[in-house]
Design a protein around this motif. Structure first.
Motif, PDB file in Angstrom:
ATOM      1  N   HIS A  11      -6.189 -14.285  28.646  1.00 52.94           N
ATOM      2  CA  HIS A  11      -5.469 -15.168  29.580  1.00 52.94           C
ATOM      3  C   HIS A  11      -4.041 -14.669  29.858  1.00 52.94           C
ATOM      4  O   HIS A  11      -3.498 -14.895  30.932  1.00 52.94           O
ATOM      5  CB  HIS A  11      -5.509 -16.630  29.130  1.00 52.94           C
ATOM      6  N   TYR A  12      -3.431 -13.953  28.894  1.00 52.48           N
ATOM      7  CA  TYR A  12      -2.114 -13.361  29.174  1.00 52.48           C
ATOM      8  C   TYR A  12      -2.254 -12.238  30.215  1.00 52.48           C
ATOM      9  O   TYR A  12      -1.377 -12.032  31.048  1.00 52.48           O
ATOM     10  CB  TYR A  12      -1.487 -12.796  27.902  1.00 52.48           C
ATOM     11  N   THR A  48       1.229  -3.271  20.252  1.00 51.36           N
ATOM     12  CA  THR A  48      -0.200  -3.029  20.501  1.00 51.36           C
ATOM     13  C   THR A  48      -0.802  -4.006  21.507  1.00 51.36           C
ATOM     14  O   THR A  48      -1.969  -3.887  21.850  1.00 51.36           O
ATOM     15  CB  THR A  48      -1.002  -3.134  19.188  1.00 51.36           C
ATOM     16  N   PRO A  51      -1.036  -7.598  28.188  1.00 51.89           N
ATOM     17  CA  PRO A  51      -1.002  -6.593  29.233  1.00 51.89           C
ATOM     18  C   PRO A  51       0.147  -5.581  29.094  1.00 51.89           C
ATOM     19  O   PRO A  51       1.209  -5.904  28.576  1.00 51.89           O
ATOM     20  CB  PRO A  51      -0.795  -7.423  30.506  1.00 51.89           C
ATOM     21  N   ASP A  64       5.528 -11.599  30.638  1.00 51.94           N
ATOM     22  CA  ASP A  64       6.813 -12.081  31.160  1.00 51.94           C
ATOM     23  C   ASP A  64       7.674 -10.913  31.654  1.00 51.94           C
ATOM     24  O   ASP A  64       8.275 -10.961  32.724  1.00 51.94           O
ATOM     25  CB  ASP A  64       7.566 -12.922  30.108  1.00 51.94           C
ATOM     26  N   ARG A 106      -5.959 -19.753  22.535  1.00 49.65           N
ATOM     27  CA  ARG A 106      -6.618 -18.591  21.923  1.00 49.65           C
ATOM     28  C   ARG A 106      -7.010 -18.884  20.476  1.00 49.65           C
ATOM     29  O   ARG A 106      -8.113 -18.563  20.041  1.00 49.65           O
ATOM     30  CB  ARG A 106      -5.665 -17.392  21.990  1.00 49.65           C
TER      31      ARG A 106
HETATM   32  N1  LIG Z   1       3.389 -12.822  24.942  1.00 47.72           N
HETATM   33  C1  LIG Z   1       2.499 -11.715  25.223  1.00 47.72           C
HETATM   34  C2  LIG Z   1       1.177 -11.992  24.528  1.00 47.72           C
HETATM   35  C3  LIG Z   1       0.163 -10.888  24.705  1.00 47.72           C
HETATM   36  C4  LIG Z   1      -0.994 -11.000  23.723  1.00 47.72           C
HETATM   37  O1  LIG Z   1      -0.948 -11.753  22.754  1.00 47.72           O
HETATM   38  N2  LIG Z   1      -2.034 -10.190  23.985  1.00 47.72           N
HETATM   39  C5  LIG Z   1      -3.199 -10.156  23.110  1.00 47.72           C
HETATM   40  C6  LIG Z   1      -4.460 -10.413  23.927  1.00 47.72           C
HETATM   41  S1  LIG Z   1      -4.556 -12.100  24.436  1.00 47.72           S
HETATM   42  C7  LIG Z   1      -3.351  -8.776  22.494  1.00 47.72           C
HETATM   43  O2  LIG Z   1      -3.104  -7.796  23.150  1.00 47.72           O
HETATM   44  N3  LIG Z   1      -3.758  -8.700  21.219  1.00 47.72           N
HETATM   45  C8  LIG Z   1      -4.028  -7.447  20.561  1.00 47.72           C
HETATM   46  C9  LIG Z   1      -2.834  -6.866  19.848  1.00 47.72           C
HETATM   47  O3  LIG Z   1      -1.764  -7.510  19.808  1.00 47.72           O
HETATM   48  O4  LIG Z   1      -2.968  -5.769  19.303  1.00 47.72           O
HETATM   49  C10 LIG Z   1       2.344 -11.568  26.732  1.00 47.72           C
HETATM   50  O5  LIG Z   1       2.675 -12.527  27.444  1.00 47.72           O
HETATM   51  O6  LIG Z   1       1.968 -10.492  27.206  1.00 47.72           O
END
Ligand SMILES: N[C@@H](CCC(=O)N[C@@H](CS)C(=O)NCC(=O)O)C(=O)O
Length: 251
Positions: A11-12, A48, A51, A64, A106
């Motif tokens: 969703h991000y 990691t 997006p 953001d 999530r």
């Molecule tokens: N606050 C970040 C949150 C991004 C996030 O949590 N992404 C997750 C997927 S929903 C992710 O990449 N998780 C895998 C990781 O952190 O290695 C944003 O807005 O981009």
């Protein structure tokens, strides 16, 4: 051309994708799978998470920051019309959506699905990833699954807390929207609306979502929809998708 690295179902990532679609920027989307993304991201970005946007030789990580960059490049005309006194409220609500709603949705979705072994939620996470990551993601899944449960507090024991956390966030936005406002701030569509609608999309499951209709069914989405689909903020998210989500421009 710019490249947006995502997890298709995230969703991000949908939040960044929506902003990019509105920006008019020509971009391609490269979808990764949780697990193998750790290999792909190495050398590309400091953290990691997706997006990630590669644009004109620079790397922007985080939904953001991606929107900040679009605004800085003058590609955010849809979100710069706010009066100065509204800007603070837009920033506040986007942050609440990012750090509150996005995290809580999530966590509950994973806490409902990951503790029960089975490929269901995994299939949804891998199916549209680049070809070389799919088999690797399947092999890595037992480790990835445990890492997600531990890292996000999404074990079976966490379920009551995860549910309460989401309900707190939904209560907050239900109360805010109780006056019938069409958009969150100042009667105009802004990045705060993109944030809240996309971060609620795993519950709202809107037909205008550019990715969800092509993914395998999700038990998490079905359960979340049954439990929270009638919440005013979820109805609001469905309406914002219907009225404001343009077709995806990614290739
Ligand atoms: N606050 C970040 C949150 C991004 C996030 O949590 N992404 C997750 C997927 S929903 C992710 O990449 N998780 C895998 C990781 O952190 O290695 C944003 O807005 O981009």
């Amino acid at each position: 051309m710019a490249t947006l690295y995502t997890f298709g179902a995230s969703h991000y990532c949908e939040k960044a994708r929506w902003a990019l679609d509105l920006s008019g920027l020509d971009y391609e989307e490269v979808r990764w799978a949780p697990g193998p993304h750790l290999i792909a991201v190495r050398g590309l970005a400091p953290g990691t998470s997706v997006p990630i946007l590669r644009l004109a030789g620079s790397t922007i990580q985080g939904s953001d920051r991606i929107i900040d960059r679009l605004e800085a490049e003058g590609r955010g005309s849809w979100c710069t019309r706010a009066e100065p006194d509204e800007t603070e409220e837009i920033v506040r609500l986007e942050r609440r959506a990012d750090e509150g709603v996005g995290v809580a949705v999530r966590r509950l979705a994973y806490a409902m699905t990951l503790p029960a072994k089975g490929g269901h939620s995994a299939r949804r996470l891998f199916t549209d990833a680049v070809w070389w990551q799919r088999p690797l993601a399947r092999v890595m899944w037992p480790v990835t699954r445990r890492a997600i449960m531990r890292g996000l507090g999404a074990t079976a024991a966490d379920l009551p807390d995860a549910r309460a956390g989401l309900e707190r966030e939904l209560d907050h936005f239900d109360a805010l929207l109780a006056d019938g406002r069409r958009f969150l701030v100042g009667g105009r569509f802004s990045r705060a609306d993109i944030a809240l609608a996309s971060l609620l999309s795993p519950i709202a499951d809107p037909p205008q979502h550019p990715v969800y209709p092509g993914l395998p069914d999700s038990t998490a989405t079905e359960t979340l929809k049954a439990a929270y689909g009638d919440r005013p903020c979820v109805h609001w998210a469905c309406r914002v998708y219907r009225d404001c989500r343009t077709q995806s421009r990614s290739r």
